[in-house]
Design a protein around this motif. Sequence first.
Motif, PDB file in Angstrom:
ATOM      1  N   ASN A   1       0.807  -1.222   0.000  1.00  0.00           N
ATOM      2  CA  ASN A   1       0.000   0.000   0.000  1.00  0.00           C
ATOM      3  C   ASN A   1       0.836   1.266   0.000  1.00  0.00           C
ATOM      4  OD1 ASN A   1      -2.317  -1.457  -0.068  1.00  0.00           O
ATOM      5  ND2 ASN A   1      -2.901  -1.112   2.073  1.00  0.00           N
ATOM      6  N   SER A   2       1.991   1.220   0.674  1.00  0.00           N
ATOM      7  CA  SER A   2       2.798   2.439   0.741  1.00  0.00           C
ATOM      8  C   SER A   2       4.271   2.091   0.837  1.00  0.00           C
ATOM      9  CB  SER A   2       2.400   3.295   1.950  1.00  0.00           C
ATOM     10  OG  SER A   2       2.708   2.630   3.163  1.00  0.00           O
ATOM     11  N   CYS A   3       5.080   3.004   0.295  1.00  0.00           N
ATOM     12  CA  CYS A   3       6.539   2.868   0.342  1.00  0.00           C
ATOM     13  C   CYS A   3       7.128   4.263   0.447  1.00  0.00           C
ATOM     14  CB  CYS A   3       7.048   2.147  -0.906  1.00  0.00           C
ATOM     15  SG  CYS A   3       8.839   2.157  -1.071  1.00  0.00           S
ATOM     16  N   GLU A   4       8.040   4.443   1.411  1.00  0.00           N
ATOM     17  CA  GLU A   4       8.670   5.746   1.618  1.00  0.00           C
ATOM     18  C   GLU A   4      10.158   5.554   1.878  1.00  0.00           C
ATOM     19  OE1 GLU A   4       5.563   8.589   3.852  1.00  0.00           O
ATOM     20  OE2 GLU A   4       6.061   6.756   4.973  1.00  0.00           O
ATOM     21  N   VAL A   5      10.932   6.568   1.492  1.00  0.00           N
ATOM     22  CA  VAL A   5      12.376   6.549   1.730  1.00  0.00           C
ATOM     23  C   VAL A   5      12.779   7.841   2.428  1.00  0.00           C
ATOM     24  CG1 VAL A   5      12.839   5.073  -0.249  1.00  0.00           C
ATOM     25  CG2 VAL A   5      12.905   7.552  -0.530  1.00  0.00           C
TER      26      VAL A   5
END
Length: 656
Positions: free
Chosen positions: A360-364
């Motif tokens: 659903n979500s991916c962040e760096v």
Amino acid sequence: MSIVRSVFFLALGVLAISSMCIMIQNHLTVESVNDKENLQPSRHHVLSLGQEDDDVLVFVHISDLHISAFTAKDRYEQLNEFCNINLKAINPGLVIASGDLTDSVTPDNLVVDQFIEEWAMYKALYTICQNVSSVPHWLDLRGNHDNFNINGYNSPNNYYPKFGSQRLHPSGSYMTTIETNNKTKYAFIAVDATLDIGSKRLLNFVGQLDDTRLLKLQELDQAASKLNVNATIWFGHYPSSIILTYGILPGLRHVAAKGIAYLCGHLHTFSGLIPHMYSNHHSGMLELELADWKHNRMYRVAVIDQGLFSFADIKHKTWPVIVVTNPKPLLTVQPSKEPVELMATSTHIRIFIFSPLPINSCEVKLDEGSWQPCKRSGQKHPLYTAPWQPELYSKGLHVLQVRARDSSGSEMLSKIEFALDDTKPRFPLSARLTLMLDFTTMSKVLFAVSIILCTLPFCIIRRLQLRIIQRKMTVLRIRTSCIRLWVRKFWVFASINRLLFPFLAYTVYLTFGPWFIAHFVQDRVGVLFVWGTLFDDGLYLPGTTTYFYCAIHVIFFNMLLVIILAHTADVRYQEKILKKGTDSRTMCRKITSCFPISIFLIFHGITCLIFWQSYGYLSMLVNPARSWSLILAFYLWLTAKRLDTPQLTLAVKTWN
């Protein structure tokens, strides 16, 4: 003159210790490698590190399965779950199972043997994995548990040739090549270092590679070079430090020097003491020990992304699985083997995120910056990318954090350190010691040191006693009471021929005499020496684990025994010469004085029973080093307890 001689020998000892420390430091220190001979044959056909996933190979490594037909059924059930869920979600190009496929141990955990039921369970497992999860290649090899009680590769109870997935390779070592969609070739070379004669437990811990096996590995390495592969991955059960090489050919580290990594297991992270057992050899090759499936339920997901090798060690049922391939984690950077220069010119951070459920979500997040979203870019693989400016991170050490969440709400945070300059990785000292030193050599050193500590000090004391009698030196004067007490105890012990000479004779015997005779393999009889094992048909196996076990025996038997004997002799010295304690020898105190030797004999008696359980009754009856030594220990203790004034004469002359 004696002072000059003492200073000389002290300086010589300090020099020897310093030289050894420098040698170990040099051996453990890994400098930057720029050796053209160790470069991979091809580093072309790589794309820019952007949003493409055409040149990607994903594979899974699992080790120390220990499938048992008797215990831990959940271990096997979760392996099936691993096949049905994990492998289906990861969709690897191949799976590596690096040894100890079966447990080969009875429920009482004492008797070892090969059980056809366990091998049938293993074959059913990888068959399901390949059918259900569409794994095209399942690469396996034997570990020491798969080699327990086996009288050679062609032995009837060696079930690997019948049930192993790579059973068609009679030498045990083999090579498999894999191509990506971009027609990039990778070679995977298996290293079978199991013993030719697989003895039972206790003496089947170290692997061996003779010239015949090393020549086979050299041929596989040359074959990979002729195929112009882009990279080579080596794998085996034993870490390179636990493999004895004997012959004229160089060892595994030299043969595999061109490889990107050597994957192994066997050590089970030392019961959790070294959870990340990684190191980098002088050739630039990574050595990566994987925690076991048996107790820890660990496995490894590795990705070769356009020539860059990255991995993550994951505990079963942990989702999502995150593997960052650009920028590479600092510990995996190998300038001589990978196109690491692509990181500095890349346009996107590249992350592979695996989960059985949608992400659903991916962040760096880079350093102390803000969280930035990343999006799925891969069509064939779960590649997620985020734009970045590598020139902003061109100097020093930096941190990249990745946070991913799947549709079930499971969230994983991965944090890596990276550098785009020549910043060098720092592997834990414990991991470097374990993987870079040689176990057999260190065991020999430990054994030699233990023997020296049990003999040389008493030879020196006897020499000093002789010089005192000859009036060439005065009686020792030691001010510190604690030190004086223990020096006196050992001084008295060394002055009594009835105690010292049998003890020294037994200690020296351990270095060359036979320890015991036993059925090491089925009905095959052998004679164990510290330097190797001789079988009844003349076959000789060099000593490996024997040095370690013998050193442990000397430490816990000889050293403890001499302490007990020295204390007992000193008590008699006080009673007979100093006239102390003669009025307080109550029955309770007499019984208490027997506690040390009683505990000592009971403990070592139990260890002898372990040999009986492992090798049969013969190992107890004909065992000068272990069971017979208990009789010697009790006799020496009785002798020390019954010492009279005439036997203490030398101690009186040289101490009082």
